[in-house]
Design a protein around this motif. Structure first.
Motif: not given
Length: 285
Positions: A3-6, A160-167, A234-237
């Motif tokens: 969804r974020v990639e979109e 779930r369980g991925m906030t350390g990677t994607y938040q 989330i963002l490329p740069e």
């Protein structure tokens, strides 16, 4: 995170419309874990503020281009109502970059979430905003989802369980914020080492903690926020790099011009991560 990639890749959404929110707990006890003492002493007495372990919550929200929403502090309110009295609130001096809430437990709940949404997003938002959050129970409530939809805010949940990677807040913002908060507290303590009549260190008041949070949040710079969005994939740069690239291209096409000026270098020292935030709290104002 499809969804974020979109949102970012396909829809080409501007970073200012991508928001991350998270709440973090701050423990208010055991100010110091170490002290100095002569060698050979069998008993070492450490003077601490009195009281049981207490905590408060800080909710932080940021945008992909480095903007900050006011920090939302949740204090422990009255036993019956869960609210701070009008008398207490009237005596507090609340800076523009802070909002104050209260609950019985000093933790974020659905009522606070609903109120935060009302204060943070306007009713007539034209362009869709994207609010990235975790699966905390208060975020899942129908009332919050309905209010967000009415204000043209699309809520996107991190797996779930991925906030350390994607938040972003977990990846690179909460740690420097808490380091700033700890530093503000210790600077305050250096000037207030006097003891109470019972031999304890004086506790900071609610007003003191509001000031700590305000200063700590103000000291988190936009570049740190933008880098966290990149680190969280989330963002490329970061947008400041995009701006520098655009400026470079424009300068390459412009005729050569020379001028002389003084150059001042800004300090870009990173704040060291320190997750041990422990304070003692006073109910004085």
């Amino acid at each position: 995170m499809e969804r974020v990639e979109e949102i970012v890749g396909v829809n080409n959404t501007h970073p200012s419309r991508i928001i991350n929110f998270d709440q973090t707990s701050v423990l208010l006890q055991k100010t110091y874990g170490k002290t100095l003492s002569p060698i050979g002493v069998k008993q070492v007495h450490v003077i601490q503020p009195p009281g049981e372990k207490e905590r408060f919550t800080v909710g932080l929200a940021v945008t992909g281009d480095g903007q900050k929403f006011p920090a939302a502090i949740v204090f422990k309110g009255g036993v019956k109502t869960g609210q701070l009295s009008a008398n207490i609130l009237g005596k507090l001096k609340i800076p523009d970059n802070v909002r104050v809430f209260s609950t019985r437990t000093a933790w974020w709940n659905s009522r606070i979430d609903h109120e935060w949404i009302k204060q943070s997003f306007e009713e007539d938002t034209q362009n869709t905003l994207y609010l990235i959050r975790d699966h905390f129970a208060a975020h899942l409530k129908f009332e919050s989802r309905e209010l967000l939809e009415s204000r043209n805010v699309d809520q996107v949940f991190i797996p779930r369980g991925m906030t350390g990677t994607y938040q972003p807040l977990d990846v690179g913002i909460n740690a420097p914020f808490k380091a700033n908060l700890k530093r503000a507290y210790h600077e305050w303590r250096k000037e207030r080492a006097e003891l109470t009549g019972k031999g304890y260190l004086r506790k900071p008041s609610r007003q003191d903690f509001i000031d700590f949070v305000s200063q700590a949040w103000a000291d988190v710079n936009p570049e740190t926020i933008e880098n966290a969005f990149v680190g969280a994939q989330i963002l490329p740069e970061p947008t400041y790099m995009i701006a520098n690239e655009q400026t470079s291209v424009e300068n390459d096409e412009a005729p050569l011009e020379f001028s002389f000026s003084s150059i001042e270098e800004n300090s870009g020292d990173e704040v060291a991560e320190d997750s041990s935030l422990e304070y003692s709290f006073s109910t004085d104002y």
